[in-house]
Design a protein around this motif. Structure first.
Motif, PDB file in Angstrom:
ATOM      1  N   GLU A 152       9.157  17.500  83.139  1.00 53.78           N
ATOM      2  CA  GLU A 152       8.501  18.797  83.021  1.00 53.78           C
ATOM      3  C   GLU A 152       7.272  18.870  83.937  1.00 53.78           C
ATOM      4  O   GLU A 152       6.998  19.910  84.543  1.00 53.78           O
ATOM      5  CB  GLU A 152       8.093  19.046  81.561  1.00 53.78           C
ATOM      6  CG  GLU A 152       7.411  20.363  81.325  1.00 53.78           C
ATOM      7  CD  GLU A 152       8.336  21.561  81.485  1.00 53.78           C
ATOM      8  OE1 GLU A 152       7.818  22.687  81.573  1.00 53.78           O
ATOM      9  OE2 GLU A 152       9.562  21.386  81.521  1.00 53.78           O
ATOM     10  N   VAL A 212      11.967   8.843  75.108  1.00 53.94           N
ATOM     11  CA  VAL A 212      12.678  10.083  75.435  1.00 53.94           C
ATOM     12  C   VAL A 212      11.673  11.204  75.678  1.00 53.94           C
ATOM     13  O   VAL A 212      11.786  11.968  76.643  1.00 53.94           O
ATOM     14  CB  VAL A 212      13.678  10.451  74.313  1.00 53.94           C
ATOM     15  CG1 VAL A 212      14.194  11.866  74.481  1.00 53.94           C
ATOM     16  CG2 VAL A 212      14.818   9.456  74.291  1.00 53.94           C
ATOM     17  N   GLU A 213      10.679  11.319  74.823  1.00 56.36           N
ATOM     18  CA  GLU A 213       9.655  12.354  74.994  1.00 56.36           C
ATOM     19  C   GLU A 213       8.830  12.121  76.255  1.00 56.36           C
ATOM     20  O   GLU A 213       8.486  13.067  76.967  1.00 56.36           O
ATOM     21  CB  GLU A 213       8.732  12.371  73.767  1.00 56.36           C
ATOM     22  CG  GLU A 213       7.729  13.493  73.778  1.00 56.36           C
ATOM     23  CD  GLU A 213       8.366  14.870  73.665  1.00 56.36           C
ATOM     24  OE1 GLU A 213       7.787  15.818  74.222  1.00 56.36           O
ATOM     25  OE2 GLU A 213       9.422  14.990  73.033  1.00 56.36           O
ATOM     26  N   LEU A 214       8.544  10.864  76.566  1.00 58.00           N
ATOM     27  CA  LEU A 214       7.805  10.538  77.789  1.00 58.00           C
ATOM     28  C   LEU A 214       8.614  10.933  79.022  1.00 58.00           C
ATOM     29  O   LEU A 214       8.077  11.537  79.958  1.00 58.00           O
ATOM     30  CB  LEU A 214       7.469   9.051  77.822  1.00 58.00           C
ATOM     31  CG  LEU A 214       6.658   8.557  79.003  1.00 58.00           C
ATOM     32  CD1 LEU A 214       5.277   9.193  79.006  1.00 58.00           C
ATOM     33  CD2 LEU A 214       6.541   7.049  78.973  1.00 58.00           C
ATOM     34  N   ASP A 237      12.301   7.382  70.503  1.00 52.57           N
ATOM     35  CA  ASP A 237      11.832   8.775  70.512  1.00 52.57           C
ATOM     36  C   ASP A 237      10.650   8.935  71.471  1.00 52.57           C
ATOM     37  O   ASP A 237      10.559   9.927  72.192  1.00 52.57           O
ATOM     38  CB  ASP A 237      11.403   9.211  69.113  1.00 52.57           C
ATOM     39  CG  ASP A 237      12.570   9.308  68.150  1.00 52.57           C
ATOM     40  OD1 ASP A 237      13.710   9.490  68.625  1.00 52.57           O
ATOM     41  OD2 ASP A 237      12.332   9.199  66.933  1.00 52.57           O
ATOM     42  N   PHE A 238       9.761   7.959  71.469  1.00 52.01           N
ATOM     43  CA  PHE A 238       8.611   8.010  72.366  1.00 52.01           C
ATOM     44  C   PHE A 238       9.046   7.979  73.827  1.00 52.01           C
ATOM     45  O   PHE A 238       8.554   8.761  74.644  1.00 52.01           O
ATOM     46  CB  PHE A 238       7.666   6.839  72.073  1.00 52.01           C
ATOM     47  CG  PHE A 238       6.564   6.695  73.074  1.00 52.01           C
ATOM     48  CD1 PHE A 238       5.497   7.574  73.087  1.00 52.01           C
ATOM     49  CD2 PHE A 238       6.605   5.687  74.025  1.00 52.01           C
ATOM     50  CE1 PHE A 238       4.485   7.456  74.022  1.00 52.01           C
ATOM     51  CE2 PHE A 238       5.598   5.550  74.961  1.00 52.01           C
ATOM     52  CZ  PHE A 238       4.535   6.444  74.956  1.00 52.01           C
ATOM     53  N   VAL A 271       7.660   8.044  64.239  1.00 55.21           N
ATOM     54  CA  VAL A 271       8.165   8.072  65.606  1.00 55.21           C
ATOM     55  C   VAL A 271       8.592   6.653  66.000  1.00 55.21           C
ATOM     56  O   VAL A 271       7.847   5.695  65.833  1.00 55.21           O
ATOM     57  CB  VAL A 271       7.082   8.584  66.572  1.00 55.21           C
ATOM     58  CG1 VAL A 271       7.567   8.547  67.994  1.00 55.21           C
ATOM     59  CG2 VAL A 271       6.657   9.985  66.181  1.00 55.21           C
ATOM     60  N   ALA A 274      10.989  13.222  79.216  1.00 60.00           N
ATOM     61  CA  ALA A 274      11.064  14.684  79.274  1.00 60.00           C
ATOM     62  C   ALA A 274       9.744  15.263  79.778  1.00 60.00           C
ATOM     63  O   ALA A 274       9.740  16.225  80.553  1.00 60.00           O
ATOM     64  CB  ALA A 274      11.412  15.239  77.902  1.00 60.00           C
ATOM     65  N   SER A 275       8.634  14.683  79.371  1.00 55.85           N
ATOM     66  CA  SER A 275       7.331  15.170  79.819  1.00 55.85           C
ATOM     67  C   SER A 275       7.129  14.934  81.310  1.00 55.85           C
ATOM     68  O   SER A 275       6.562  15.783  82.001  1.00 55.85           O
ATOM     69  CB  SER A 275       6.213  14.492  79.030  1.00 55.85           C
ATOM     70  OG  SER A 275       6.298  14.806  77.673  1.00 55.85           O
TER      71      SER A 275
END
Length: 81
Positions: free
Chosen positions: A17, A9-11, A6-7, A2, A13-14
């Motif tokens: 959400e 982007v995922e953070l 990527d981290f 990772v 998105a989370s």
């Protein structure tokens, strides 16, 4: 493996959400849930803002910016007789 991108982007998105879940599933559950969610958000925002204000003041003071101290004015000379 990772990467940092990527981290992040995922953070992001989370977080989006999480806001969706709170707005749709929790707050829309009824008026008490809505008021409870808003009061909780207000308390957290005030706490984070107040601590941020204190940290900002401490950092600025550490950089050498003088602040006036309430109650500690220049000392008065004793009266002459």
């Amino acid at each position: 493996m990772v990467t940092v991108i990527d981290f992040l982007v995922e953070l992001g998105a989370s977080v989006l959400e999480m806001f969706r879940i709170i707005a749709v599933d929790v707050a829309a559950g009824g008026p008490i849930a809505l008021v409870s969610s808003l009061l909780g958000a207000l308390v957290i925002a005030f706490s984070v803002g107040f601590v941020g204000y204190l940290v900002f003041g401490a950092l600025v003071r550490e950089l050498g910016v003088p602040f006036p101290s309430p109650g500690r004015g220049p000392r008065e000379a004793p009266p002459r007789r």
